[in-house]
Design a protein around this motif. Structure first.
Motif, short mmCIF file in Angstrom:
data_model
loop_
_atom_site.label_atom_id
_atom_site.label_comp_id
_atom_site.label_asym_id
_atom_site.label_seq_id
_atom_site.Cartn_x
_atom_site.Cartn_y
_atom_site.Cartn_z
N TRP A 112 -34.70 -47.99 64.67
CA TRP A 112 -33.76 -47.56 63.64
C TRP A 112 -33.18 -46.20 63.97
O TRP A 112 -33.91 -45.28 64.33
CB TRP A 112 -34.52 -47.51 62.32
N CYS A 113 -31.85 -46.10 63.85
CA CYS A 113 -31.21 -44.80 63.99
C CYS A 113 -30.93 -44.26 62.59
O CYS A 113 -30.14 -44.84 61.84
CB CYS A 113 -29.91 -44.89 64.79
N GLU A 114 -31.61 -43.18 62.28
CA GLU A 114 -31.50 -42.54 60.96
C GLU A 114 -30.08 -42.05 60.72
O GLU A 114 -29.54 -42.13 59.63
CB GLU A 114 -32.49 -41.36 60.93
N VAL A 115 -29.47 -41.53 61.76
CA VAL A 115 -28.15 -40.91 61.64
C VAL A 115 -27.07 -41.96 61.30
O VAL A 115 -26.27 -41.78 60.39
CB VAL A 115 -27.77 -40.18 62.97
N CYS A 116 -27.09 -43.06 62.03
CA CYS A 116 -26.02 -44.04 61.88
C CYS A 116 -26.41 -45.21 60.98
O CYS A 116 -25.54 -45.99 60.59
CB CYS A 116 -25.62 -44.61 63.24
N GLY A 117 -27.69 -45.35 60.69
CA GLY A 117 -28.12 -46.51 59.93
C GLY A 117 -27.96 -47.79 60.73
O GLY A 117 -27.59 -48.83 60.20
N PRO A 125 -31.91 -45.05 73.34
CA PRO A 125 -30.95 -44.29 72.55
C PRO A 125 -30.08 -45.18 71.69
O PRO A 125 -29.80 -46.32 72.06
CB PRO A 125 -30.12 -43.55 73.61
N CYS A 126 -29.65 -44.66 70.55
CA CYS A 126 -28.77 -45.38 69.64
C CYS A 126 -27.45 -45.70 70.34
O CYS A 126 -26.90 -44.86 71.04
CB CYS A 126 -28.52 -44.51 68.41
N VAL A 127 -26.95 -46.93 70.13
CA VAL A 127 -25.70 -47.33 70.79
C VAL A 127 -24.53 -46.48 70.31
O VAL A 127 -23.52 -46.37 70.99
CB VAL A 127 -25.37 -48.83 70.54
N CYS A 128 -24.69 -45.90 69.13
CA CYS A 128 -23.58 -45.16 68.54
C CYS A 128 -23.65 -43.67 68.87
O CYS A 128 -22.75 -43.13 69.49
CB CYS A 128 -23.61 -45.38 67.03
N CYS A 129 -24.74 -43.00 68.47
CA CYS A 129 -24.78 -41.54 68.62
C CYS A 129 -25.68 -41.09 69.78
O CYS A 129 -25.78 -39.90 70.05
CB CYS A 129 -25.25 -40.89 67.33
N GLN A 130 -26.32 -42.04 70.44
CA GLN A 130 -27.18 -41.75 71.59
C GLN A 130 -28.48 -41.02 71.24
O GLN A 130 -29.23 -40.63 72.12
CB GLN A 130 -26.44 -40.95 72.69
ZN LIG Z 1 -27.07 -43.33 65.92
#
Ligand SMILES: [Zn+2]
Length: 144
Positions: A112-117, A125-130
């Motif tokens: 889970w990426c807390e930043v992007c949900g 790493p998150c696909v969106c914010c890394q």
């Molecule tokens: Zn993210």
């Protein structure tokens, strides 16, 4: 008459033998349970209650999960088939073939990426914010 009967029987035997061979080649899907042994840079294992150590392999996302040390030592359940004695191929991840147990409940391993949900099904790493995603064990009912 005799030779024809003979060749027919031979033919039947061939078909039978073929069916048997096919049956043997078809992997039998089983579910195994035990404790995960996960270490970075080494194959993952599951240790059963009878102290059998079985090497685990799977598709690309499953492999990534199987290299995430955060799930090391967790009780787990894997569905798939043996590729050889002591080696087990976990079914593709979309089949929810690898589950861990927490509080006596089966959980899906998600990230889970807390930043992007954003939820992911492999560590990294998150696909969106890394940003590095967090391990997030979810009830099977939570994820559709
Ligand atoms: Zn993210």
């Amino acid at each position: 008459m005799e030779p024809i009967m003979g060749s027919m029987r031979g033919c039947l035997l061939l078909i039978l033998a073929g069916a048997l061979a096919l049956n043997a080649a078809e992997p039998k899907t089983v579910t195994i349970e035990g404790k995960l042994i996960v270490r970075v840079g080494s194959p993952a294992f599951i240790e059963t209650s009878t102290h059998q150590t079985i090497q685990l392999d799977g598709d690309a996302p499953t492999r990534k999960v199987l290299h995430d040390e955060r799930i090391n030592g967790m009780a787990a359940q894997a569905t798939g088939h043996y590729t050889s004695p002591g080696k087990f191929l976990v079914d593709p991840q979309h089949k929810r073939a690898l589950l861990v147990k927490k509080d006596d409940k089966l959980k899906m391993v998600t990230y889970w990426c807390e930043v992007c949900g954003i939820r992911a099904y492999a560590p990294g790493p998150c696909v969106c914010c890394q940003a590095e995603t967090e391990l997030d064990l979810r009830d099977l009912d939570d994820i559709r």
